[in-house]
Design an enzyme around this catalytic site. Structure first.
Site, PDB file in Angstrom:
ATOM      1  N   CYS A 113       2.458   9.581   7.219  1.00 30.92           N
ATOM      2  CA  CYS A 113       3.606  10.124   6.457  1.00 30.92           C
ATOM      3  C   CYS A 113       3.392  11.575   6.034  1.00 30.92           C
ATOM      4  O   CYS A 113       4.338  12.263   5.659  1.00 30.92           O
ATOM      5  CB  CYS A 113       3.878   9.271   5.236  1.00 30.92           C
ATOM      6  SG  CYS A 113       4.155   7.549   5.636  1.00 30.92           S
ATOM      7  N   HIS A 253       7.742  13.005  -0.439  1.00 37.00           N
ATOM      8  CA  HIS A 253       7.857  11.977   0.606  1.00 37.00           C
ATOM      9  C   HIS A 253       8.591  10.780   0.003  1.00 37.00           C
ATOM     10  O   HIS A 253       8.307  10.351  -1.112  1.00 37.00           O
ATOM     11  CB  HIS A 253       6.457  11.584   1.072  1.00 37.00           C
ATOM     12  CG  HIS A 253       6.445  10.376   1.950  1.00 37.00           C
ATOM     13  ND1 HIS A 253       7.327  10.220   2.991  1.00 37.00           N
ATOM     14  CD2 HIS A 253       5.672   9.246   1.932  1.00 37.00           C
ATOM     15  CE1 HIS A 253       7.088   9.064   3.590  1.00 37.00           C
ATOM     16  NE2 HIS A 253       6.104   8.451   2.956  1.00 37.00           N
ATOM     17  N   ASN A 283      11.704   4.596   4.068  1.00 39.52           N
ATOM     18  CA  ASN A 283      10.539   5.442   4.342  1.00 39.52           C
ATOM     19  C   ASN A 283      10.535   5.789   5.838  1.00 39.52           C
ATOM     20  O   ASN A 283      10.264   4.932   6.674  1.00 39.52           O
ATOM     21  CB  ASN A 283       9.277   4.672   3.952  1.00 39.52           C
ATOM     22  CG  ASN A 283       8.000   5.460   4.199  1.00 39.52           C
ATOM     23  OD1 ASN A 283       8.018   6.490   4.873  1.00 39.52           O
ATOM     24  ND2 ASN A 283       6.898   4.966   3.681  1.00 39.52           N
TER      25      ASN A 283
HETATM   26  O1  UT7 Z   1       4.538   6.032   3.193  1.00 42.32           O
HETATM   27  C1  UT7 Z   1       3.221   5.559   3.188  1.00 42.32           C
HETATM   28  C2  UT7 Z   1       2.843   5.180   1.845  1.00 42.32           C
HETATM   29  N1  UT7 Z   1       3.351   3.871   1.522  1.00 42.32           N
HETATM   30  C3  UT7 Z   1       3.581   3.629   0.266  1.00 42.32           C
HETATM   31  O2  UT7 Z   1       3.441   4.487  -0.552  1.00 42.32           O
HETATM   32  C4  UT7 Z   1       3.980   2.201  -0.119  1.00 42.32           C
HETATM   33  C5  UT7 Z   1       3.381   1.907  -1.459  1.00 42.32           C
HETATM   34  N2  UT7 Z   1       3.638   0.563  -1.937  1.00 42.32           N
HETATM   35  C6  UT7 Z   1       4.863   0.145  -2.372  1.00 42.32           C
HETATM   36  O3  UT7 Z   1       5.837   0.846  -2.262  1.00 42.32           O
HETATM   37  C7  UT7 Z   1       4.927  -1.185  -3.076  1.00 42.32           C
HETATM   38  O4  UT7 Z   1       3.619  -1.663  -3.268  1.00 42.32           O
HETATM   39  C8  UT7 Z   1       5.773  -2.262  -2.356  1.00 42.32           C
HETATM   40  C9  UT7 Z   1       7.232  -1.914  -2.440  1.00 42.32           C
HETATM   41  C10 UT7 Z   1       5.343  -2.368  -0.898  1.00 42.32           C
HETATM   42  C11 UT7 Z   1       5.568  -3.624  -3.023  1.00 42.32           C
HETATM   43  O5  UT7 Z   1       5.909  -3.534  -4.404  1.00 42.32           O
HETATM   44  P1  UT7 Z   1       4.906  -4.091  -5.514  1.00 42.32           P
HETATM   45  O6  UT7 Z   1       5.580  -3.929  -6.812  1.00 42.32           O
HETATM   46  O7  UT7 Z   1       3.581  -3.416  -5.323  1.00 42.32           O
HETATM   47  O8  UT7 Z   1       4.845  -5.617  -5.164  1.00 42.32           O
HETATM   48  P2  UT7 Z   1       3.566  -6.525  -4.802  1.00 42.32           P
HETATM   49  O9  UT7 Z   1       3.061  -6.215  -3.441  1.00 42.32           O
HETATM   50  O10 UT7 Z   1       2.595  -6.493  -5.940  1.00 42.32           O
HETATM   51  O11 UT7 Z   1       4.249  -7.953  -4.767  1.00 42.32           O
HETATM   52  C12 UT7 Z   1       4.817  -8.547  -5.945  1.00 42.32           C
HETATM   53  C13 UT7 Z   1       5.470  -9.868  -5.545  1.00 42.32           C
HETATM   54  C14 UT7 Z   1       4.564 -10.768  -4.705  1.00 42.32           C
HETATM   55  O12 UT7 Z   1       4.799 -12.109  -5.087  1.00 42.32           O
HETATM   56  P3  UT7 Z   1       3.775 -12.874  -6.050  1.00 42.32           P
HETATM   57  O13 UT7 Z   1       2.457 -12.826  -5.324  1.00 42.32           O
HETATM   58  O14 UT7 Z   1       3.758 -12.077  -7.324  1.00 42.32           O
HETATM   59  O15 UT7 Z   1       4.363 -14.226  -6.156  1.00 42.32           O
HETATM   60  C15 UT7 Z   1       5.073 -10.551  -3.312  1.00 42.32           C
HETATM   61  O16 UT7 Z   1       4.833 -11.664  -2.470  1.00 42.32           O
HETATM   62  O17 UT7 Z   1       6.627  -9.631  -4.745  1.00 42.32           O
HETATM   63  C16 UT7 Z   1       6.553 -10.391  -3.548  1.00 42.32           C
HETATM   64  N3  UT7 Z   1       7.224  -9.658  -2.501  1.00 42.32           N
HETATM   65  C17 UT7 Z   1       8.540  -9.753  -2.263  1.00 42.32           C
HETATM   66  N4  UT7 Z   1       9.511 -10.469  -2.844  1.00 42.32           N
HETATM   67  C18 UT7 Z   1      10.748 -10.313  -2.360  1.00 42.32           C
HETATM   68  C19 UT7 Z   1       6.680  -8.762  -1.618  1.00 42.32           C
HETATM   69  N5  UT7 Z   1       7.634  -8.291  -0.801  1.00 42.32           N
HETATM   70  C20 UT7 Z   1       8.791  -8.882  -1.169  1.00 42.32           C
HETATM   71  C21 UT7 Z   1      10.103  -8.792  -0.723  1.00 42.32           C
HETATM   72  N6  UT7 Z   1      11.053  -9.516  -1.341  1.00 42.32           N
HETATM   73  N7  UT7 Z   1      10.461  -7.983   0.311  1.00 42.32           N
END
Ligand code: UT7
Length: 326
Positions: A113, A253, A283
């Site tokens: 990215c 970004h 993204n």
């Molecule tokens: O461009 C390159 C750089 N990339 C980035 O900067 C991405 C950085 N990361 C992010 O943007 C975020 O971490 C995400 C958007 C990918 C995820 O958000 P988060 O607040 O960090 O969520 P998490 O991974 O901690 O997941 C929280 C919960 C989990 O469930 P449990 O374990 O708490 O029951 C996930 O399984 O949300 C669940 N989850 C979803 N639920 C509904 C993960 N993806 C989804 C989804 N829909 N699409």
């Protein structure tokens, strides 16, 4: 002193729109979750055979037209991409051929990215050293073809698109004032596409293990992104003897609205000084900043003499910043 200056911009996104509601039908997710956690409402996805160079050529053609230049006026083409047409030859060479840029050398930059801002760093220094005079720099991605549409943690995030700029030397105290690039390979496993290279070449096993799709440890990536982007933004301003108040526009970004808001908060920037279009495109990796820059310029958000900070973060890990005076 000679430095690079962006004289024209262009961008292109595919027509096909995939909304959060569309994704609700594919994986277990919801519009509310995606909107709240990422700020994304929809993304553009290519149709069928379109590849990165196709998108890149559309964006480049627009930038050339706005600069009143012909492709043969360009002496270097650099493409930031991690979803190029094929491992080799480079996507930049495909763009050179298609545009008819016979006088240009061409190569790709792989910094995920951060690819476009890495490209600005390289191009600016080549121009400062006198090696090149008129450069076409592009960020182009078709991440949809490397997205695991069964993985709800990643498939909601990415989109396709391309942005292009044309850079020429200037002796004025404007243009690309400074660039910074950084890497930490120790975090290489946070975002990766493990299959298809010499480590895990394509095999029956690599396909069964879904190694040809993007893998991301989202939450860990998020934390490192917030920390490094805040640091690099503050440091870039300090190195240029500027404060956040001197900044007219931050173009970050577009990975996650919460990451963008964290940097804005750290710099104490009001929303009108932060460019955000993540809701429309998701993204788009190396394409996100040049698409945003093009939109900022064409919508009148960028004015003559404005101080603009670009900052990016991505797989590698890599992170980078560029300070522009328009
Ligand atoms: O461009 C390159 C750089 N990339 C980035 O900067 C991405 C950085 N990361 C992010 O943007 C975020 O971490 C995400 C958007 C990918 C995820 O958000 P988060 O607040 O960090 O969520 P998490 O991974 O901690 O997941 C929280 C919960 C989990 O469930 P449990 O374990 O708490 O029951 C996930 O399984 O949300 C669940 N989850 C979803 N639920 C509904 C993960 N993806 C989804 C989804 N829909 N699409």
């Amino acid at each position: 002193m000679i430095r690079g200056k962006i004289i024209a911009t262009g961008s292109y996104v595919p027509e096909n729109v995939i909304t959060n509601l569309d994704l609700e039908k594919i994986v277990e997710t919801s519009d509310d979750w995606i909107t709240e956690r990422t700020g994304i409402k929809e993304r553009r996805i290519v149709n069928g055979s379109q590849a990165a160079s196709d998108l890149a050529c559309e964006a480049a053609t627009l930038a050339l037209k706005r600069a009143h230049l012909k492709a043969r006026d360009i002496d270097l083409i650099v493409v930031g991409t991690i979803s190029g047409d094929m491992p080799f030859p480079s996507t930049a060479c495909a763009v050179q051929n298609r545009l008819g840029a016979k006088n240009a050398a061409a190569f790709d930059v792989n910094a995920a990215c951060s690819g476009f801002v890495y490209g600005l760093h390289i191009v600016n220094n080549l121009i400062r050293g006198g090696a090149h005079n008129r450069v076409l720099l592009i960020g182009a991605e078709v991440l949809s073809k490397f997205t695991d549409w069964e993985d709800r943690t990643t498939c909601i995030l990415f989109g396709d698109g391309a942005g292009a700029v044309i850079i020429e030397p200037t002796k004025e105290r404007r243009g690309i004032l400074s660039t910074n690039i950084h890497s930490d390979g120790n975090f290489g496993d946070l975002i990766m596409l493990p299959g298809g290279g010499s480590r895990n070449p394509c095999s029956r096993d690599s396909i069964i293990k879904r190694l040809h799709f993007i893998k991301m440890k989202g939450n860990e990536t998020f934390k490192v992104a917030v920390r490094t982007l805040e640091e690099i933004a503050v440091r870039t301003l300090e190195e240029n003897n500027l404060t956040a108040e001197d900044l007219d526009l931050l173009i970050p970004h577009q990975a996650n609205i919460r990451i963008i808001q964290a940097t804005a908060k750290r710099l104490n920037l009001p929303p009108e000084k932060v460019f955000v279009n993540i809701a429309k495109y998701g993204n788009t990796s190396a394409a996100s900043i040049p698409i945003a820059l093009d939109e900022a310029v064409t919508s009148g958000r960028v004015k003559d003499g404005d101080n603009i900070l670009l900052e990016a973060f991505g797989g590698g890990l890599t992170w980078a910043s560029a300070l522009l005076r328009w």
